[in-house]
Design an enzyme around this catalytic site. Structure first.
Site, mmCIF file in Angstrom:
data_model
loop_
_atom_site.group_PDB
_atom_site.id
_atom_site.type_symbol
_atom_site.label_atom_id
_atom_site.label_comp_id
_atom_site.label_asym_id
_atom_site.label_seq_id
_atom_site.Cartn_x
_atom_site.Cartn_y
_atom_site.Cartn_z
ATOM 1 N N VAL A 127 -4.690 8.086 5.577
ATOM 2 C CA VAL A 127 -5.016 7.335 4.364
ATOM 3 C C VAL A 127 -4.639 5.875 4.595
ATOM 4 O O VAL A 127 -3.490 5.577 4.924
ATOM 5 C CB VAL A 127 -4.236 7.875 3.143
ATOM 6 C CG1 VAL A 127 -4.552 7.045 1.895
ATOM 7 C CG2 VAL A 127 -4.536 9.336 2.908
ATOM 8 N N VAL A 130 -5.834 1.541 3.518
ATOM 9 C CA VAL A 130 -6.720 0.525 2.943
ATOM 10 C C VAL A 130 -6.347 -0.798 3.610
ATOM 11 O O VAL A 130 -5.160 -1.080 3.816
ATOM 12 C CB VAL A 130 -6.528 0.448 1.407
ATOM 13 C CG1 VAL A 130 -7.317 -0.703 0.801
ATOM 14 C CG2 VAL A 130 -6.939 1.764 0.752
ATOM 15 N N ARG A 176 -6.569 -2.226 -5.732
ATOM 16 C CA ARG A 176 -7.735 -2.328 -6.622
ATOM 17 C C ARG A 176 -8.406 -0.968 -6.776
ATOM 18 O O ARG A 176 -9.613 -0.880 -6.995
ATOM 19 C CB ARG A 176 -8.705 -3.401 -6.162
ATOM 20 C CG ARG A 176 -8.807 -3.596 -4.674
ATOM 21 C CD ARG A 176 -9.790 -4.674 -4.345
ATOM 22 N NE ARG A 176 -9.154 -5.813 -3.703
ATOM 23 C CZ ARG A 176 -9.826 -6.814 -3.152
ATOM 24 N NH1 ARG A 176 -11.130 -6.859 -3.207
ATOM 25 N NH2 ARG A 176 -9.196 -7.802 -2.562
ATOM 26 N N GLY A 177 -7.605 0.064 -6.566
ATOM 27 C CA GLY A 177 -8.088 1.399 -6.901
ATOM 28 C C GLY A 177 -8.821 2.145 -5.800
ATOM 29 O O GLY A 177 -9.353 3.230 -6.049
ATOM 30 N N LEU A 178 -8.845 1.599 -4.582
ATOM 31 C CA LEU A 178 -9.616 2.287 -3.534
ATOM 32 C C LEU A 178 -8.955 3.607 -3.115
ATOM 33 O O LEU A 178 -9.636 4.633 -2.984
ATOM 34 C CB LEU A 178 -9.802 1.373 -2.313
ATOM 35 C CG LEU A 178 -10.635 0.119 -2.567
ATOM 36 C CD1 LEU A 178 -10.802 -0.692 -1.292
ATOM 37 C CD2 LEU A 178 -12.014 0.493 -3.110
ATOM 38 N N THR A 187 -7.024 5.413 -4.902
ATOM 39 C CA THR A 187 -7.193 6.321 -6.045
ATOM 40 C C THR A 187 -8.572 6.982 -6.007
ATOM 41 O O THR A 187 -8.696 8.196 -6.176
ATOM 42 C CB THR A 187 -7.035 5.541 -7.369
ATOM 43 O OG1 THR A 187 -5.759 4.909 -7.352
ATOM 44 C CG2 THR A 187 -7.138 6.446 -8.576
ATOM 45 N N TYR A 214 2.534 9.031 -3.941
ATOM 46 C CA TYR A 214 1.670 10.180 -4.198
ATOM 47 C C TYR A 214 1.976 11.010 -5.442
ATOM 48 O O TYR A 214 1.169 11.864 -5.806
ATOM 49 C CB TYR A 214 1.612 11.069 -2.947
ATOM 50 C CG TYR A 214 0.896 10.366 -1.811
ATOM 51 C CD1 TYR A 214 -0.491 10.220 -1.832
ATOM 52 C CD2 TYR A 214 1.593 9.798 -0.766
ATOM 53 C CE1 TYR A 214 -1.161 9.543 -0.819
ATOM 54 C CE2 TYR A 214 0.938 9.122 0.252
ATOM 55 C CZ TYR A 214 -0.439 9.002 0.214
ATOM 56 O OH TYR A 214 -1.104 8.330 1.213
ATOM 57 N N PHE A 255 1.362 15.108 10.442
ATOM 58 C CA PHE A 255 -0.069 14.782 10.554
ATOM 59 C C PHE A 255 -0.374 13.603 9.678
ATOM 60 O O PHE A 255 0.491 13.158 8.913
ATOM 61 C CB PHE A 255 -0.959 15.976 10.189
ATOM 62 C CG PHE A 255 -0.686 16.592 8.854
ATOM 63 C CD1 PHE A 255 -1.293 16.102 7.699
ATOM 64 C CD2 PHE A 255 0.198 17.654 8.728
ATOM 65 C CE1 PHE A 255 -1.031 16.668 6.459
ATOM 66 C CE2 PHE A 255 0.460 18.222 7.483
ATOM 67 C CZ PHE A 255 -0.143 17.741 6.363
#
Ligand SMILES: CC(C)(COP(=O)(O)OP(=O)(O)OC[C@H]1O[C@@H](n2cnc3c(N)ncnc32)[C@H](O)[C@@H]1OP(=O)(O)O)[C@@H](O)C(=O)NCCC(=O)NCCS
Length: 412
Positions: free
Chosen positions: A86, A88, A95-97, A99, A127, A412
């Site tokens: 995960v 960004v 900015r919510g990406l 999410t 999380y 992982f």
């Protein structure tokens, strides 16, 4: 921000997503990294934003999953989506990406019929908002080789031997497939490939594999690397990347091996269960010392009813501790509202109910309690569960408690 979440299929997109993840985590990818080799087809998402000057969209975020299983209390291997990679780009965070990508991954996991999702968190504050709870812990420890003498009463061990990568690649998954502890996480072929890749990316020293057991009946192994490149280094240290012992004999043999290597002062064991108890196996119990404890498995119940029904309850409840009592737990789930509602949990099973709840909580706290690693009492102290019926916390603890703390030992 307008963003578009897409499943990535093209090799270029997959490699670009890996690069985005690497930038997010501040990693350098080794030359020749082929993301398609390391990811599962159909489970890699990319977040796109409009490119500058109306050009093609830019891939600025990614979130992947792979198909795996998780051993739950009682021993069942439950299908899970293992979330990973995960990231960004730092230019596009907050900015919510993440999410949007996580929402899509959870929908996807649910559509695949996987009742659980787990991940490893880079930071402990990310999380919970997505319904994950910290469900298992890892201990790191150091063995002082000069002082480490296994007790002579340890089970007789079989032979240990070094194996070359080809044989190791065949033996390790076979041995690992025999593990049965609560929290153990399935390691698909791609996971093993990613280990080799990660080893190449992060260590200058070679990785070695030692297995325990006679050929054909191997029952344990360890993977390690040395942190020194010079045999005259002041504090020669060896790091155990993976320790899998499926029998007491294998643990005995591998511990004897680690305690007897020449030119090694310290063995770092970064991934041990809370109850590893290696002190008990040594004549000088201070030859091993704990250097840290951290959260490991972050767990989310994606299908609360199916996940609750997959485990057993009241395994080790002392007589009279409320093992026979049913507890109705009201669960709130902001992202997946189909999970909202009451669940009646008792030793004989789980079912949905409209009855008045004994406890109320949210899906993240339930995730923390699910494997028995966090008690309901602790969650109540944190204000994460409300007790409506006196005694319900103790009864829930008697139901959820496990004989050993959960542990995965798989990154992982
Ligand atoms: C963690 C990361 C993926 C979050 O991406 P993002 O697109 O910025 O996340 P969002 O904008 O969707 O944030 C959602 C919420 O989480 C919060 N949040 C996000 N990252 C957070 C962090 N690192 N610490 C605390 N809160 C965080 C946001 O403030 C936001 O809160 P809100 O809903 O109350 O407004 C991104 O910061 C990143 O790539 N970090 C570096 C790599 C990494 O840590 N990856 C995770 C590997 S497990």
């Amino acid at each position: 921000v307008t963003s578009d979440i897409r499943v990535l299929t093209e090799p270029d997109d997959l490699n670009r997503a890996f690069e985005v993840f690497a930038v997010g985590l501040g990693l350098t990818l080794p030359a020749g990294t082929d993301a398609a080799e390391l990811t599962e087809p159909g489970r890699v998402l990319g977040a796109f934003v409009p490119g500058p000057d109306g050009g093609p969209d830019d891939l600025v975020g990614t979130a992947s999953a792979f198909t795996s299983w998780l051993i739950v209390p009682g021993g069942a291997r439950v299908g899970q989506g293992a979330l990973t990679d995960v990231g960004v780009l730092p230019t596009h965070t907050r900015r919510g990406l993440a999410t949007a990508m996580l929402r899509r991954q959870l929908e996807e996991i649910s559509a695949r019929g996987e009742s659980i999702a787990t991940l490893r968190a880079s930071e402990a504050t990310i999380y919970e908002r997505f319904g994950f709870g910290a469900a298992s812990s890892l201990v790191s420890a150091e063995l002082l080789v000069d002082r480490a003498r296994p007790r002579p009463t340890l089970p007789a061990a079989g032979p240990v031997r070094y194996v070359e990568p080809d044989e190791a690649g065949e033996l390790m998954p076979r041995i690992y497939d025999r593990v049965g502890f609560v929290g153990a996480t399935g390691r698909p072929e791609r996971w093993w490939r990613a280990q080799a890749w990660f080893g190449a990316a992060t260590a200058s020293a070679a990785r070695r594999v030692v297995v325990h057991g006679v050929p054909g009946a191997e029952d344990g192994f360890l993977r390690y690397h040395s942190t020194s490149t010079n045999w005259m280094a002041p504090d020669p240290t060896l790091v155990v990347d993976d320790l899998v012992a499926t029998t007491p004999e294998a643990l005995s043999g591998l511990l004897r091996f680690l305690s007897s290597i020449d030119l090694v002062a310290r063995v770092v064991l970064p991934k041990l269960p809370l109850d590893h108890g290696l002190e008990e196996l040594l004549l000088d119990r201070r030859a091993i010392r704990t250097t840290g404890v951290s959260d490991e498995t972050w767990l989310r119940l994606v299908d609360v009813e199916a996940a609750l029904a997959a485990r057993t309850y009241a395994l080790s409840a002392p007589a009279g501790a409320g093992a026979g009592t049913a507890v109705t737990i009201e669960v709130r789930d902001r992202q997946l509202p189909t999970n909202d509602g009451g669940y009646r949990v008792e030793a004989s099973g789980v079912k949905r109910t409209e009855d008045a709840p004994d406890l109320s909580t949210d899906v993240a706290a339930l995730g923390a309690a699910y494997l028995g690693g966090v008690s309901w009492r602790q969650l109540a102290l944190a204000g994460r569960v409300r007790e409506h019926t006196p005694g319900a916390l103790a009864a829930a603890d008697a139901l959820f408690r496990t004989t050993r703390p959960p542990f995965a030992g798989t990154m992982f």
